[in-house]
Design a protein around this motif. Structure first.
Motif, short mmCIF file in Angstrom:
data_model
loop_
_atom_site.label_atom_id
_atom_site.label_comp_id
_atom_site.label_asym_id
_atom_site.label_seq_id
_atom_site.Cartn_x
_atom_site.Cartn_y
_atom_site.Cartn_z
N MET A 1 76.31 -14.24 66.45
CA MET A 1 76.38 -14.43 67.89
C MET A 1 77.65 -13.77 68.43
SD MET A 1 76.44 -18.05 69.81
CE MET A 1 75.72 -18.13 71.39
N THR A 2 77.51 -12.93 69.45
CA THR A 2 78.67 -12.25 70.01
C THR A 2 79.15 -13.02 71.24
OG1 THR A 2 77.30 -10.85 71.40
CG2 THR A 2 77.88 -9.99 69.23
N THR A 3 80.46 -12.95 71.45
CA THR A 3 81.00 -13.60 72.65
C THR A 3 81.06 -12.57 73.76
OG1 THR A 3 83.25 -13.10 71.97
CG2 THR A 3 82.36 -15.25 71.33
N HIS A 4 80.84 -13.03 74.96
CA HIS A 4 80.86 -12.14 76.12
C HIS A 4 82.25 -12.13 76.74
CE1 HIS A 4 79.63 -10.06 79.70
NE2 HIS A 4 80.11 -11.04 80.45
N ASP A 5 82.80 -10.95 76.94
CA ASP A 5 84.12 -10.81 77.56
C ASP A 5 83.92 -10.69 79.07
OD1 ASP A 5 86.64 -10.15 78.42
OD2 ASP A 5 86.88 -8.40 77.14
N PRO A 6 84.38 -11.69 79.85
CA PRO A 6 84.16 -11.66 81.30
C PRO A 6 85.12 -10.73 82.06
CG PRO A 6 85.43 -13.59 80.71
CD PRO A 6 85.08 -12.89 79.41
N ILE A 7 86.13 -10.21 81.38
CA ILE A 7 87.15 -9.41 82.07
C ILE A 7 86.58 -8.14 82.70
CG2 ILE A 7 89.37 -8.22 81.83
CD1 ILE A 7 89.44 -11.37 81.75
N PRO A 8 85.79 -7.32 81.98
CA PRO A 8 85.25 -6.11 82.63
C PRO A 8 84.45 -6.42 83.90
CG PRO A 8 84.98 -5.95 80.26
CD PRO A 8 85.46 -7.35 80.55
N ALA A 9 83.71 -7.51 83.90
CA ALA A 9 82.94 -7.88 85.09
C ALA A 9 83.88 -8.29 86.23
CB ALA A 9 81.97 -9.01 84.77
N ARG A 10 84.95 -9.00 85.90
CA ARG A 10 85.94 -9.39 86.92
C ARG A 10 86.59 -8.16 87.54
NH1 ARG A 10 90.43 -13.86 85.66
NH2 ARG A 10 90.90 -13.62 87.86
N LEU A 11 86.90 -7.18 86.68
CA LEU A 11 87.53 -5.96 87.17
C LEU A 11 86.58 -5.18 88.08
CD1 LEU A 11 89.34 -4.75 83.92
CD2 LEU A 11 90.27 -6.15 85.78
N ALA A 12 85.32 -5.07 87.67
CA ALA A 12 84.33 -4.34 88.47
C ALA A 12 84.12 -5.02 89.82
CB ALA A 12 83.01 -4.24 87.71
N ALA A 13 84.19 -6.36 89.85
CA ALA A 13 83.96 -7.11 91.08
C ALA A 13 85.06 -6.87 92.12
CB ALA A 13 83.84 -8.60 90.77
N LEU A 14 86.24 -6.44 91.69
CA LEU A 14 87.34 -6.22 92.63
C LEU A 14 86.95 -5.20 93.71
CD1 LEU A 14 90.42 -6.13 90.23
CD2 LEU A 14 89.80 -7.96 91.82
N LYS A 15 86.16 -4.19 93.33
CA LYS A 15 85.79 -3.12 94.26
C LYS A 15 85.01 -3.65 95.47
CE LYS A 15 87.18 0.78 92.42
NZ LYS A 15 88.45 1.21 92.94
N THR A 16 84.22 -4.71 95.27
CA THR A 16 83.38 -5.22 96.36
C THR A 16 83.89 -6.54 96.93
OG1 THR A 16 81.93 -6.25 94.71
CG2 THR A 16 81.31 -4.05 95.50
N THR A 17 85.01 -7.02 96.43
CA THR A 17 85.58 -8.26 96.93
C THR A 17 86.22 -8.01 98.29
OG1 THR A 17 86.03 -9.00 94.68
CG2 THR A 17 87.26 -10.08 96.43
N PRO A 18 85.92 -8.87 99.28
CA PRO A 18 86.55 -8.70 100.60
C PRO A 18 88.08 -8.82 100.49
CG PRO A 18 84.74 -10.28 100.70
CD PRO A 18 84.98 -9.98 99.26
#
Length: 150
Positions: A1-18
């Motif tokens: 079972m692999t663990t999911h790293d949430p950091i890349p998704a957090r970084l990508a979300a910065l572009k669309t964050t108000p």
């Protein structure tokens, strides 16, 4: 079972964050008020801070080495380094400014600035060409606040 790293998704979300939400994240992650710089600056510093907190920051020996290099350049004199930094950004620096929905990129050159493939001696001339009105180029590109001029 692999663990999911949430950091890349957090970084990508910065572009669309108000922007107000980016400023709220800044307060949370830096425990200070966000600086009055452009959105792209906030995104890049938040991205670095998120990674720094998740994966660790610079190694102590790297920090010491950078501090030594800075002292070699300005003798450790904070006043000298501030004066030098205020004069002109380092050659190769890209200044990015959005104006009326258009992103403008200015590159700092050894003898001035370049915008749209043309050389300029001052960034105020570039700001004037972009806006059609007289601007302090340092203020227009966020290198100096209006308050600092007073």
């Amino acid at each position: 079972m692999t663990t999911h790293d949430p950091i890349p998704a957090r970084l990508a979300a910065l572009k669309t964050t108000p922007t107000p939400a980016l400023k709220a994240q800044w307060r949370e992650l830096f425990d200070s008020e966000p600086p009055p710089f452009n959105r792209r600056y906030l995104e890049s510093r938040l991205a670095y801070r998120i990674q720094e907190l998740a994966y660790g920051g610079l190694k102590p020996e790297t920090i010491r080495r950078l501090e030594r290099m800075g002292e070699d350049l300005d003798g450790g004199d904070r006043k000298k380094s501030r004066i030098r930094a205020d004069l002109k950004p380092i050659t190769g620096t890209r200044l990015i400014r959005e104006w009326q929905g258009v992103e403008h990129v200015v590159t700092v050159t050894a003898d001035g600035f370049e915008w749209q493939g043309r050389p300029y001696k001052s960034i105020s001339a570039i700001a004037r060409a972009i806006t059609g009105t007289r601007w302090n180029g340092w203020v227009f590109f966020g290198l100096k606040s209006r308050r600092a001029r007073a």
